[in-house]
Enzyme design. Structure first.
Site, PDB file in Angstrom:
ATOM      1  N   ASP A  73     -67.216  73.873  19.611  1.00  0.00           N
ATOM      2  CA  ASP A  73     -66.797  73.303  20.885  1.00  0.00           C
ATOM      3  C   ASP A  73     -67.806  73.733  21.943  1.00  0.00           C
ATOM      4  OD1 ASP A  73     -64.996  72.302  23.007  1.00  0.00           O
ATOM      5  OD2 ASP A  73     -64.644  74.441  23.399  1.00  0.00           O
ATOM      6  N   ASP A  78     -67.408  73.403  25.948  1.00  0.00           N
ATOM      7  CA  ASP A  78     -66.919  73.956  27.203  1.00  0.00           C
ATOM      8  C   ASP A  78     -66.166  75.273  27.000  1.00  0.00           C
ATOM      9  OD1 ASP A  78     -67.945  71.674  28.298  1.00  0.00           O
ATOM     10  OD2 ASP A  78     -66.003  70.666  28.531  1.00  0.00           O
TER      11      ASP A  78
END
Length: 315
Positions: A68, A70
């Protein structure tokens, strides 16, 4: 429509839209990786392998890692930093920047993804880029990475990604951010490629619509599953890394899930399932599940200050 004319059937359920988004992102990621050589190696402090000396397994070409973006690889949300860069280039007005700044401040303070904030950011970004050329946004993305993103990469997470690369494995970003921006970040970090939200384009120009849904939650899991099938990967030998409980579907797909800088729901879930957990927000690492990771939220920097200044100026 860019890259995915073979995805023509109209599907209306939320599940079908997630599948469509996942397939679209996986196809875009593969085509990008095949058409470009990501040769710039990532630098960073080597991770403390300690009790994890046997992972990642060197030479296992049926394994890969999915990160991922963010708050996992980068502090804050890529789409907000992208918005700041577009504002600097006169893509939109001050009132829109204020909204981006407040959203970024909230994200940094809360340390989690709020669906309403993220949806508002995506809608804003789509309206802003409508009518612009894909090539233009890719070029601008390179500049924005240098201006706002490079210094916000977590060294600890970057070192984890490098460990997979050093083991001969492919490493992919998986993010709700626009795939063009995600690809820039992946290339600059020396990763294999990126899966991200696919905006529709016709003749190389953005229409202001998406292909499927944003790559978020279940759609991320669908994208990883589609890419694994296309790349002949064994998901039980793969790893995934995320900070958010929204990514539990993706983390649950792989044999080696990691909670990185986790929100409270993911932290609880990770402990219950004995997933590995690391927290870089204070420089401490939870070496193994069962030992509480460092508490607290990430430092609040420019986003909050900019938001307060703009708010006062408008008053």
């Amino acid at each position: 429509m860019a890259a995915l004319r073979w995805l023509t059937p109209r599907r209306h359920s939320a599940t079908a839209r997630s599948v469509l988004a996942g397939e679209a992102s996986a196809e875009a990621a593969r085509k990008s990786a095949q058409s470009a050589e990501f040769t710039e190696l990532a630098e960073g402090t080597a991770p403390d392998t300690g009790s994890e000396a046997e992972f990642p397994v060197h030479g296992d070409d049926r394994a890969a890692a999915f990160f991922d973006l963010d708050n996992t690889v980068m502090q804050g949300a890529a789409i907000f930093h992208f918005g700041r860069g577009l504002y600097k280039r006169k893509f939109f007005e001050t009132r829109d920047l204020a909204r981006f700044a407040w959203q970024q401040a909230y994200f940094r303070l809360a340390g989690l993804e709020d669906p309403e904030h993220m949806q508002d950011a995506r809608d804003s970004a789509l309206s802003i880029v409508k009518g612009h050329r894909v090539s233009e946004l890719r070029s601008i993305g390179e500049e924005i990475y240098d201006e706002y993103m490079a210094e916000r990469i977590w060294p600890g997470t970057r070192a984890l990604a490098q460990a997979h690369l050093d083991a001969g494995q492919k490493v992919w970003l998986v993010t709700a951010a626009p795939v063009e921006i995600a690809q820039v970040i992946a290339r600059r970090l020396g990763l294999t490629g990126a899966l991200g939200t696919v905006a529709e384009s016709v003749g190389g120009v953005y229409t202001g619509k998406l292909v499927g849904e944003p790559l978020h939650g279940p759609a991320k899991a669908e994208a990883v599953r589609a890419l694994a099938t296309a790349e002949s990967l064994d998901l039980s030998r793969c790893a995934a890394y995320s900070d958010s409980h929204n990514d539990i579907p993706m983390l649950s797909l792989v044999g080696h899930p990691y909670a990185i800088n986790p929100d409270s729901k993911l932290r609880k879930h990770a402990r219950e399932l004995e997933w590995r957990l690391r927290d870089y927000r204070t420089g401490r690492k939870a070496a193994k599940v069962g030992i509480p990771a460092a508490a607290g939220v990430g430092a609040v920097a420019g986003g909050t200050a900019a938001a307060i200044a703009l708010h006062r100026r408008r008053r």
